[in-house]
Motif scaffolding. Structure first.
Motif, short mmCIF file in Angstrom:
data_model
loop_
_atom_site.label_atom_id
_atom_site.label_comp_id
_atom_site.label_asym_id
_atom_site.label_seq_id
_atom_site.Cartn_x
_atom_site.Cartn_y
_atom_site.Cartn_z
N UNK A 189 12.82 6.03 -1.91
CA UNK A 189 11.60 6.82 -2.04
C UNK A 189 11.09 7.22 -0.66
N UNK A 190 10.87 8.50 -0.41
CA UNK A 190 10.29 8.93 0.87
C UNK A 190 8.85 8.46 0.97
N UNK A 191 8.51 7.81 2.08
CA UNK A 191 7.17 7.21 2.19
C UNK A 191 6.73 7.13 3.64
N UNK A 192 6.44 8.28 4.25
CA UNK A 192 5.86 8.28 5.59
C UNK A 192 4.37 8.05 5.45
N UNK A 193 3.81 7.00 6.03
CA UNK A 193 2.38 6.73 5.89
C UNK A 193 1.54 7.90 6.35
N UNK A 194 0.42 8.11 5.64
CA UNK A 194 -0.43 9.25 5.96
C UNK A 194 -0.96 9.23 7.37
N UNK A 195 -1.20 8.04 7.92
CA UNK A 195 -1.72 7.96 9.27
C UNK A 195 -0.73 8.33 10.34
N UNK A 196 0.55 8.47 9.99
CA UNK A 196 1.57 8.78 10.98
C UNK A 196 2.20 10.15 10.79
N UNK A 197 1.88 10.82 9.71
CA UNK A 197 2.52 12.11 9.43
C UNK A 197 2.28 13.10 10.56
N UNK A 198 1.06 13.11 11.11
CA UNK A 198 0.71 14.08 12.14
C UNK A 198 0.90 13.53 13.55
N UNK A 231 0.82 -1.21 0.00
CA UNK A 231 0.00 0.00 0.00
C UNK A 231 0.85 1.26 0.00
N UNK A 232 1.99 1.22 0.63
CA UNK A 232 2.87 2.39 0.63
C UNK A 232 3.46 2.66 -0.75
N UNK A 233 3.69 1.60 -1.53
CA UNK A 233 4.25 1.77 -2.86
C UNK A 233 3.18 2.04 -3.91
N UNK A 234 2.08 1.31 -3.85
CA UNK A 234 1.03 1.42 -4.87
C UNK A 234 -0.01 2.46 -4.49
N UNK A 235 -0.21 2.67 -3.19
CA UNK A 235 -1.30 3.52 -2.72
C UNK A 235 -1.38 4.91 -3.33
N UNK A 238 0.45 2.51 9.71
CA UNK A 238 1.61 2.71 8.85
C UNK A 238 1.38 2.14 7.46
N UNK A 239 0.89 0.90 7.38
CA UNK A 239 0.74 0.31 6.05
C UNK A 239 -0.70 0.10 5.65
N UNK A 240 -1.65 0.35 6.54
CA UNK A 240 -3.05 0.35 6.16
C UNK A 240 -3.60 -0.99 5.76
N UNK A 241 -3.12 -2.09 6.31
CA UNK A 241 -3.62 -3.40 5.92
C UNK A 241 -3.80 -4.30 7.14
N UNK A 255 -9.45 0.14 6.97
CA UNK A 255 -10.18 1.27 6.39
C UNK A 255 -9.61 2.63 6.81
N UNK A 256 -9.29 2.87 8.09
CA UNK A 256 -8.71 4.18 8.43
C UNK A 256 -7.41 4.46 7.69
N UNK A 257 -6.58 3.43 7.52
CA UNK A 257 -5.35 3.64 6.76
C UNK A 257 -5.61 3.92 5.29
N UNK A 258 -6.62 3.25 4.73
CA UNK A 258 -6.94 3.48 3.33
C UNK A 258 -7.52 4.87 3.09
N UNK A 259 -8.20 5.41 4.08
CA UNK A 259 -8.76 6.75 3.92
C UNK A 259 -7.66 7.79 3.75
N UNK A 260 -6.51 7.55 4.36
CA UNK A 260 -5.39 8.46 4.15
C UNK A 260 -4.87 8.40 2.73
N UNK A 261 -5.18 7.30 2.02
CA UNK A 261 -4.80 7.18 0.62
C UNK A 261 -5.89 7.69 -0.31
#
Length: 297
Positions: A232-241, A91-95, A283-286, A119-125
């Motif tokens: 590739x920089x890839x901080x998951x959206x759920x952890x950025x904040x 999800x971090x690579x394809x998301x 972090x990885x939404x799965x 689902x919460x992790x996917x919403x960040x994508x």
């Protein structure tokens, strides 16, 4: 006088030097220049990145787009994502590319993921509950059959399928079918499959790196071989904040003078810290998704 003596007394015939055409490989550039402009532009040489006739989708990583034929994930073909541990980096690579797909009203279909989509992790994508179709197929034959039927139907904006035990002839059939598919088809496989023959035109090997980066190596593409590794920089959206500035860079938590003191052959403790944080659901939404998020296909 005999006929034999007539041949002996006849003057020799003049011989013209042979004029052989030059090798075709030496005249290929000149022939291409003599073609119509639209035809000459479609001529592909093996030392250049291929420019496929099908559309591509931006990966969301500028460095990766620059190394892929056409500048993104290809549509109308298989893309293999290889990694050591499933459900960690897909999800971090394809998301990042899925946001544009669901924005256009298409659905994302996942077939047989090892872990329930979170689902919460996917919403960040940018993927809502109504944008996801999850097919819970356990047996390898079921996953393969579902993947084949979905590619034939061409009803999904993107397909993510986990086929760790797929054989080359099975992947070849999927590749033939995927050529008429409008969206990208991602096949997730284990890292040991990198030495197996595969008809997929694009194959990548992904692994985690320090400081929330993805280490990506392109092992197959249309064009010259890719040397080196992409970071590739890839901080998951759920952890950025949530992450503090120090935790965003785990490599700085251990002084550099202590870094080489770990035993030879043992994992770097900084990489272990980064991998532990990446294993969290956000972090990885799965990790898991409510049962009501499933939708029949």
């Amino acid at each position: 006088m005999s006929s034999h003596s007539l041949w002996e007394d006849a003057p020799p015939l003049p011989c013209a030097p042979l004029s052989l055409p030059p090798p075709i490989q030496n005249t290929a550039p000149s022939l291409a220049r003599g073609l119509p402009a639209d035809v000459a532009e479609s001529v592909w040489r093996g030392n250049e990145l291929g420019q496929g006739v099908n559309k591509v989708l931006s990966t969301g990583f500028a460095a990766l787009d620059a190394e892929l034929p056409g500048g993104g994930w290809p549509c109308g073909g298989l893309t293999e994502v290889l990694q050591a541990q499933p459900s960690l980096l897909e999800w971090r690579l394809i998301g990042p590319c899925l946001r544009s797909i669901v924005a256009g009203g298409a659905a994302v279909v996942v077939i047989g993921p090892p872990k329930r989509p979170h689902l919460p992790g996917l919403r960040h994508l940018g993927i809502e509950e109504s944008d996801l179709v999850w097919i819970q197929a356990q047996a390898p034959s079921e996953r393969l059959w579902c993947t084949e039927q979905l590619i034939k139907a061409n009803a999904a904006g993107a397909i993510l399928t986990w086929l760790p035990q797929a054989r080359p002839e099975q992947l070849r059939r999927l590749q033939v079918l995927a050529q008429s598919c409008d969206g990208p088809v991602f096949v997730c496989r284990p890292i040991v499959a990198q030495h197996d023959p595969s008809p997929a035109p694009l194959r990548l090997l992904a692994s985690p790196d320090l400081d929330w980066r993805l280490k990506v190596r392109i092992i197959k593409r249309k064009g010259p071989a890719h040397d080196g590794t992409l970071m590739l920089p890839s901080i998951p959206g759920g952890l950025v904040h949530v992450l503090t500035p120090r935790v965003m860079q785990p490599s700085q938590l251990i002084p550099s003078k202590e870094a080489p003191q770990h035993a030879v052959g043992s994992p770097d403790p900084r990489l272990h810290l980064s991998a532990s944080l990446a294993a969290s659901p956000l972090a990885h939404g799965v990790a898991s998704i409510p049962d009501h998020a499933e939708r029949a296909v």
